[in-house]
Design a protein around this motif. Sequence first.
Motif, short mmCIF file in Angstrom:
data_model
loop_
_atom_site.label_atom_id
_atom_site.label_comp_id
_atom_site.label_asym_id
_atom_site.label_seq_id
_atom_site.Cartn_x
_atom_site.Cartn_y
_atom_site.Cartn_z
N PRO A 9 53.59 60.59 -4.44
CA PRO A 9 52.92 61.15 -5.61
C PRO A 9 51.55 61.78 -5.33
CG PRO A 9 52.76 58.76 -5.61
CD PRO A 9 53.64 59.12 -4.45
N THR A 80 56.91 67.29 -3.33
CA THR A 80 56.11 66.25 -3.98
C THR A 80 57.00 65.13 -4.52
OG1 THR A 80 54.50 65.83 -5.69
CG2 THR A 80 56.12 67.46 -6.18
N GLY A 81 56.46 63.93 -4.55
CA GLY A 81 57.19 62.79 -5.13
C GLY A 81 58.47 62.53 -4.39
N ASP A 82 59.56 62.39 -5.15
CA ASP A 82 60.89 62.32 -4.55
C ASP A 82 61.57 63.67 -4.76
OD1 ASP A 82 63.14 60.30 -3.56
OD2 ASP A 82 64.00 61.82 -4.86
N LEU A 85 64.01 64.77 -7.85
CA LEU A 85 63.60 65.00 -9.24
C LEU A 85 62.81 66.29 -9.35
CD1 LEU A 85 62.45 61.43 -10.31
CD2 LEU A 85 64.37 62.71 -11.24
N SER A 110 58.33 58.63 -6.25
CA SER A 110 58.16 59.62 -7.30
C SER A 110 56.87 59.39 -8.09
CB SER A 110 59.35 59.56 -8.25
OG SER A 110 59.13 60.44 -9.34
N ALA A 111 56.39 60.44 -8.73
CA ALA A 111 55.19 60.32 -9.57
C ALA A 111 55.41 59.30 -10.69
CB ALA A 111 54.83 61.68 -10.16
N PHE A 162 58.07 64.61 -17.40
CA PHE A 162 57.52 65.47 -16.36
C PHE A 162 57.28 66.85 -16.96
CE2 PHE A 162 58.17 63.44 -12.11
CZ PHE A 162 58.75 62.26 -12.53
N LEU A 163 56.47 67.65 -16.33
CA LEU A 163 56.39 69.10 -16.58
C LEU A 163 56.16 69.47 -18.04
CD1 LEU A 163 59.50 69.84 -14.34
CD2 LEU A 163 57.19 70.61 -13.80
N VAL A 190 49.08 60.17 -17.57
CA VAL A 190 48.57 59.80 -16.24
C VAL A 190 48.43 61.10 -15.44
CG1 VAL A 190 48.85 58.40 -14.18
CG2 VAL A 190 49.74 57.58 -16.38
N LYS A 192 47.39 63.10 -12.16
CA LYS A 192 47.28 62.96 -10.70
C LYS A 192 47.34 61.50 -10.24
CE LYS A 192 45.66 67.16 -8.79
NZ LYS A 192 44.81 67.74 -7.75
N ALA A 193 48.39 60.83 -10.67
CA ALA A 193 48.59 59.43 -10.29
C ALA A 193 48.46 59.28 -8.78
CB ALA A 193 49.98 58.98 -10.73
N THR A 220 49.76 68.66 -13.92
CA THR A 220 49.86 67.55 -12.95
C THR A 220 49.68 66.20 -13.61
OG1 THR A 220 48.66 69.09 -11.55
CG2 THR A 220 49.42 67.07 -10.51
N ALA A 221 50.34 66.03 -14.73
CA ALA A 221 50.27 64.74 -15.42
C ALA A 221 51.66 64.34 -15.89
CB ALA A 221 49.33 64.83 -16.60
N LEU A 222 51.83 63.06 -16.07
CA LEU A 222 53.05 62.53 -16.66
C LEU A 222 52.70 61.95 -18.01
CD1 LEU A 222 54.84 60.62 -13.78
CD2 LEU A 222 55.46 62.81 -14.78
N1 SAH Z 1 59.60 65.50 -7.41
C1 SAH Z 1 58.40 65.14 -8.12
C2 SAH Z 1 58.27 65.88 -9.44
C3 SAH Z 1 58.08 67.38 -9.29
S1 SAH Z 1 57.91 68.21 -10.80
C4 SAH Z 1 58.34 63.62 -8.30
O1 SAH Z 1 59.31 62.92 -8.02
O2 SAH Z 1 57.29 63.12 -8.71
C5 SAH Z 1 56.19 68.40 -10.95
C6 SAH Z 1 55.66 67.56 -12.09
O3 SAH Z 1 55.60 66.22 -11.67
C7 SAH Z 1 54.25 67.88 -12.53
O4 SAH Z 1 54.24 68.92 -13.46
C8 SAH Z 1 53.83 66.59 -13.17
O5 SAH Z 1 54.40 66.45 -14.45
C9 SAH Z 1 54.52 65.59 -12.28
N2 SAH Z 1 53.65 65.06 -11.21
C10 SAH Z 1 53.76 65.28 -9.89
N3 SAH Z 1 52.85 64.55 -9.20
C11 SAH Z 1 52.15 63.86 -10.12
C12 SAH Z 1 51.12 62.89 -10.06
N4 SAH Z 1 50.59 62.49 -8.91
N5 SAH Z 1 50.65 62.36 -11.22
C13 SAH Z 1 51.18 62.72 -12.40
N6 SAH Z 1 52.17 63.61 -12.52
C14 SAH Z 1 52.66 64.18 -11.41
#
Ligand code: SAH
Length: 252
Positions: A9, A80-82, A85, A110-111, A162-163, A190, A192-193, A220-222
């Motif tokens: 994340p 990013t993340g997994d 997703l 994942s985030a 997300f998004l 949240v 930039k977790a 960049t928030a959930l």
């Molecule tokens: N594959 C990624 C998601 C990619 S989509 C995962 O598994 O996390 C991109 C979206 O993910 C962003 O618009 C935001 O909603 C979320 N995101 C990604 N990193 C983040 C973080 N560190 N904190 C909060 N939201 C995040």
Amino acid sequence: MIHFIGAGPGAEDLITVRGARLLGEADVIVYAGSLVNPALLHYKKESCKVYDSAGMTLEQVIEVLTETERAGGAAVRLHTGDPALYGAIREQMDRLDELGIAYDVTPGVSAFSGAAAALTAEYTLPRVSQSVIITRMEGRTPVPEGEKLRKMASHGCTMVLFLSTGLLEQVEQELLAGGAYGPDTPAAIVYKATWPEQKVLRCTVSTLAKTARENQVTRTALITVGGFLGTEYERSKLYDPAFTHGYREASK
Ligand code: SAH
């Protein structure tokens, strides 16, 4: 071999051990510069070439990856993340299949897991919610009819969006239209977790848009929603002294 890797994340030590090793071995890394923490590039070797996919098309990404592979090098596509997703990896893997090029996938944190950690929360609480819906508000990318946010919001379970941070007025309306959440249902944004600049903003369904505005959070928030953010829940059966299970006899 081409490696798709989940970067985690944000925090540079939240990539998997395998992901970090593969980054260290890569001759070329194509990474999603808009979302992946550039600090992760510390894992690369000095001679490694780095491309930011933010300004590239699918075709250009595939070309860089396949050129490296054909020259006998190791290429990494860092997501990013997994990557499973909202990672748009399927279309890349399908191209590589057409070209007969081998690849593998290393999962990432994942985030949505990063957000739960930032909130010090558990998404699945007995008698509160036993399901997590991961979804998004419809934007320029359409959402299938059966998955419109108001339908997803009819369950009242834990939800992670997300998004959707740029669409919070609609998110509020849709969540309420689902009928299972009220204006006072707890919610949290949240930002930039797990990054150094992480922000955790606790609010309610009806104050999501206002809270994001007041804190200048636009991306960049959930968005997390549901009773898991509240105070009421039942303790687990698993660790209940009165409950017998396969590994432990009830003690009273
Ligand atoms: N594959 C990624 C998601 C990619 S989509 C995962 O598994 O996390 C991109 C979206 O993910 C962003 O618009 C935001 O909603 C979320 N995101 C990604 N990193 C983040 C973080 N560190 N904190 C909060 N939201 C995040």
